[in-house]
Motif scaffolding. Structure first.
Motif, PDB file in Angstrom:
ATOM      1  N   ALA A 266       3.745 -43.769  22.865  1.00  0.00           N
ATOM      2  CA  ALA A 266       3.880 -45.209  22.611  1.00  0.00           C
ATOM      3  C   ALA A 266       4.623 -45.823  23.793  1.00  0.00           C
ATOM      4  O   ALA A 266       5.852 -45.746  23.876  1.00  0.00           O
ATOM      5  CB  ALA A 266       4.629 -45.461  21.310  1.00  0.00           C
ATOM      6  N   THR A 267       3.900 -46.440  24.706  1.00  0.00           N
ATOM      7  CA  THR A 267       4.469 -46.909  25.964  1.00  0.00           C
ATOM      8  C   THR A 267       5.638 -47.861  25.741  1.00  0.00           C
ATOM      9  O   THR A 267       5.479 -48.955  25.202  1.00  0.00           O
ATOM     10  CB  THR A 267       3.392 -47.631  26.799  1.00  0.00           C
ATOM     11  OG1 THR A 267       2.280 -46.752  26.971  1.00  0.00           O
ATOM     12  CG2 THR A 267       3.938 -48.042  28.152  1.00  0.00           C
TER      13      THR A 267
ATOM     14  N   TRP B  40       1.770 -52.775  24.234  1.00  0.00           N
ATOM     15  CA  TRP B  40       1.697 -53.210  22.838  1.00  0.00           C
ATOM     16  C   TRP B  40       2.211 -54.639  22.727  1.00  0.00           C
ATOM     17  O   TRP B  40       2.794 -55.183  23.668  1.00  0.00           O
ATOM     18  CB  TRP B  40       2.505 -52.278  21.928  1.00  0.00           C
ATOM     19  CG  TRP B  40       3.944 -52.079  22.335  1.00  0.00           C
ATOM     20  CD1 TRP B  40       4.430 -51.110  23.165  1.00  0.00           C
ATOM     21  CD2 TRP B  40       5.078 -52.851  21.927  1.00  0.00           C
ATOM     22  NE1 TRP B  40       5.779 -51.225  23.318  1.00  0.00           N
ATOM     23  CE2 TRP B  40       6.220 -52.290  22.558  1.00  0.00           C
ATOM     24  CE3 TRP B  40       5.250 -53.946  21.096  1.00  0.00           C
ATOM     25  CZ2 TRP B  40       7.511 -52.797  22.375  1.00  0.00           C
ATOM     26  CZ3 TRP B  40       6.535 -54.466  20.914  1.00  0.00           C
ATOM     27  CH2 TRP B  40       7.640 -53.886  21.546  1.00  0.00           C
TER      28      TRP B  40
ATOM     29  N   GLY C 107      -2.541 -49.884  28.441  1.00  0.00           N
ATOM     30  CA  GLY C 107      -1.301 -49.329  27.907  1.00  0.00           C
ATOM     31  C   GLY C 107      -0.324 -50.437  27.591  1.00  0.00           C
ATOM     32  O   GLY C 107      -0.198 -51.410  28.338  1.00  0.00           O
TER      33      GLY C 107
ATOM     34  N   LEU D 172      -0.357 -51.199  18.675  1.00  0.00           N
ATOM     35  CA  LEU D 172      -0.456 -50.334  19.838  1.00  0.00           C
ATOM     36  C   LEU D 172      -1.883 -49.816  19.959  1.00  0.00           C
ATOM     37  O   LEU D 172      -2.234 -48.807  19.329  1.00  0.00           O
ATOM     38  CB  LEU D 172       0.509 -49.146  19.744  1.00  0.00           C
ATOM     39  CG  LEU D 172       2.003 -49.433  19.646  1.00  0.00           C
ATOM     40  CD1 LEU D 172       2.444 -49.580  18.192  1.00  0.00           C
ATOM     41  CD2 LEU D 172       2.796 -48.320  20.302  1.00  0.00           C
TER      42      LEU D 172
ATOM     43  N   GLN E  90      -3.629 -46.213  24.238  1.00  0.00           N
ATOM     44  CA  GLN E  90      -2.836 -46.463  25.438  1.00  0.00           C
ATOM     45  C   GLN E  90      -3.584 -46.167  26.732  1.00  0.00           C
ATOM     46  O   GLN E  90      -3.091 -46.492  27.816  1.00  0.00           O
ATOM     47  CB  GLN E  90      -1.549 -45.649  25.383  1.00  0.00           C
ATOM     48  CG  GLN E  90      -0.651 -46.032  24.210  1.00  0.00           C
ATOM     49  CD  GLN E  90      -0.110 -47.454  24.301  1.00  0.00           C
ATOM     50  OE1 GLN E  90       0.866 -47.719  24.982  1.00  0.00           O
ATOM     51  NE2 GLN E  90      -0.766 -48.381  23.601  1.00  0.00           N
ATOM     52  N   SER E  91      -4.771 -45.579  26.644  1.00  0.00           N
ATOM     53  CA  SER E  91      -5.584 -45.372  27.841  1.00  0.00           C
ATOM     54  C   SER E  91      -6.665 -46.434  27.996  1.00  0.00           C
ATOM     55  O   SER E  91      -7.403 -46.439  28.983  1.00  0.00           O
ATOM     56  CB  SER E  91      -6.249 -43.987  27.796  1.00  0.00           C
ATOM     57  OG  SER E  91      -7.135 -43.891  26.689  1.00  0.00           O
TER      58      SER E  91
END
Length: 566
Positions: free
Chosen positions: A325-326, A251, A249, A264, A267-268
């Motif tokens: 989007a972390t 970017w 996770g 990005l 995220q997992s």
């Protein structure tokens, strides 16, 4: 009398340090303003590389952008907010214009160009591919086959190519109505043996950001990894060697003051991020998803999103809160006071949505803040009145114990206790204003919503310094004053408002203190001149409200305006 002369000399030295040393402090810790320019035709003028990554290298020479764009086949990008194209040679997004934003405030100003192809001025582009560890992906100069001529929201485009090893590769590009691309990287193993598949994406740019990197606003490489935002390394740090991290996770990308490019990955998924510098002033950030084995006859798809656009507060919050989007909202370098700055921004933006003028919205914001602080100001004036009432007794104690500083301090504290006076009470409103003032400073300097926002008359950009100065007779004389001497009309009004506010304050008994307060408004006028005019409007409004407030509170505390008996 000797002490007064010494105090005045010290003050003069201190004032000179502020006046002439402030530009040095500002350049070090605060965003510098662009040098003086003129607008012509709407524009402002005056580490070892692994073999399985594209090279972070810039061309030795540049050519006209239109010539470079015409050299290769392309897929057009057309969205409500973007225009550009994807280069089929190498499958790069290397041509992107933000149609909602202009370079300057001029009516004929061209829109902001964010991405440009390699070989053109200010080259800046993103690409996607696969590492060559056990895999033979298409080469960097492969011309991909497109399924459609135009990429637009709801109409994705497939790019297909076959590698030397027989595997088939597909890049599926899609884009939303704003600035987010999604790239699905698919590999079909048509060979007879398993292969290792590790997709990567990269962002390459030539040259450092045109926006200065400062203590308060970061520009350059940045990332979110392992749960926190990293505002670095700086461009100059990359010359010493690459930096790398591994995270699940997050970017990475490059941030300018108002613009952002960011990769990005899923995220997992766990990925490796890297920043490095290359030849000819090139800088690159890349992400690689951990490899996975692909058996013969099977396919694997992994996705990477690519943000390329303006750092709009609400949009970044939307991507962060609703689209996974972390911490993309951390692309805005709010700093330690984000818990104050973001509410101030949202309130200011809400006011703007009702009055359609950010200058008026700033004035209304100031009135709101002063209204909230009014009870504290009342206590401040009451304390000042009490302090003024005991000034004759304070003077008597100073004369009586002038040779015994310890006894003088004890007697003064006893006097404060007996009269129930707190000498620090008058400082509370000022201390409260400091984080608010700094928060508004960050909002004006940081958020693109304030960029190129007009107020009235000659003020066309509240986020920039006042351009109108009497030093060159408001532009009638054919020269541009030095940056430190270009005192605009609004800073002068700020100095005048501050002068009248200080005139209403209780006069100090000490002559040196009176001289300090008489001179201070004009020193601060020079200090504030390079700041955003919106910030100066906030301060002028605060001073005017303070003057009215002082008039009101003088009526409630007559002793405050009565001259102190000698």
């Amino acid at each position: 009398m000797k002490d007064d002369r010494q105090n005045f000399v010290l003050f003069a030295v201190f004032a000179a340090l502020i006046l002439f040393g402030w530009p040095l402090i500002q350049n070090k810790f605060f965003p510098t303003n662009p040098p003086a320019t003129k607008i012509v035709d709407g524009k402002q003028v005056p580490v070892p590389n692994p073999a399985n990554y594209p090279t972070a290298t810039g061309p030795a020479a540049t050519r006209d952008r239109n010539v470079v764009l015409a050299e290769t086949p392309r897929v057009r990008i057309e969205t409500p907010r973007l225009r550009g194209s994807i280069n089929l040679k190498g499958a790069r997004i290397d041509d992107l214009v933000l149609i909602d934003y202009k370079e300057t405030v001029a009516k004929n100003s061209p829109p902001i160009r964010l991405l440009s192809p390699a070989g053109a001025p200010d080259a800046y582009f993103a690409g996607f591919g696969w590492r060559t560890d056990g895999l033979q992906p298409p080469a960097a100069d492969t011309v991909w086959t497109a399924s459609a001529p135009v990429l637009s929201p709801g109409k994705p485009v497939n790019l297909d190519a076959t590698g030397p090893g027989g595997q088939r590769f597909r890049l599926t590009f899609s884009v939303d109505d704003n600035y987010m691309f999604t790239v699905r990287q698919t590999v079909l193993n048509a060979g007879a043996a398993p292969v290792s598949v590790a997709p990567y994406g990269y962002v390459n740019r030539i040259g450092v950001s045109k926006d200065p990197d400062s203590w308060t606003i970061h520009t350059g490489p940045m990332s979110v990894n392992n749960g926190s935002a990293s505002y670095g390394p700086n461009f100059k740090d990359l010359a010493k060697g690459p930096t790398q991290f591994s995270t699940t996770g997050g970017w990475l990308g490059f941030t300018d003051k108002y613009w952002l490019t960011a990769l990005l990955p899923d995220q997992s998924a766990t990925f490796t991020g890297q920043f490095r510098a290359g030849a000819n002033d090139a800088y690159q950030g890349d992400v690689t998803i951990n490899p996975r084995a692909l058996k013969p006859g099977q396919a694997i798809t992994q996705s990477t999103r690519f943000f390329a656009g303006a750092k709009e507060v609400r949009l970044l919050d939307q991507y962060t809160d609703h689209e996974g989007a972390t911490k993309l909202d951390y692309a805005l370098d709010w700093g330690y006071f984000r818990f104050i700055e973001k509410p101030i921004f949202y309130y200011l933006d809400w006011l703007f949505s009702h009055v359609y003028n950010f200058g008026v919205a700033i004035i209304l914001l100031t009135i709101t803040i002063r209204a909230l602080l009014f009870p504290i100001a009342q206590r401040q004036f009451a304390s000042m009145a009490a302090m003024r009432a005991i000034q004759p007794r304070m003077k008597a104690l100073q004369e009586k114990y002038k040779d015994d500083k310890v006894r003088l301090q004890q007697e003064v504290m006893a006097l404060y206790k007996a009269e129930k006076v707190n000498p620090l009470a008058g400082c509370v409103p000022t201390l409260i204003q400091i984080p608010i003032f700094y928060a508004l400073y960050k909002v004006l300097m940081l958020t693109i919503e304030m960029r190129h926002q007009p107020f009235i008359l000659w003020i066309k950009d509240l986020s920039a310094p006042d351009p109108l100065t009497p030093v060159n007779l408001f532009g009638l004389l054919p020269f541009v004053p030095p940056h430190w001497a270009a005192i605009g009309v609004v800073p002068i009004l700020l100095g005048i408002s501050m002068y009248f506010q200080f005139k209403l304050n209780p006069q100090a008994m000490d002559e040196t203190q009176r001289q300090v307060f008489a001179f201070l408004p004009w020193v601060l006028m020079f200090v504030m001149a390079p700041f955003a005019v919106g910030l100066q409007i906030y301060w002028i409004t605060t001073n005017c409200i303070s003057i009215l407030q002082q008039r009101l509170l003088y009526a409630r505390h007559p002793g405050l305006s009565t001259p102190v008996a000698k």
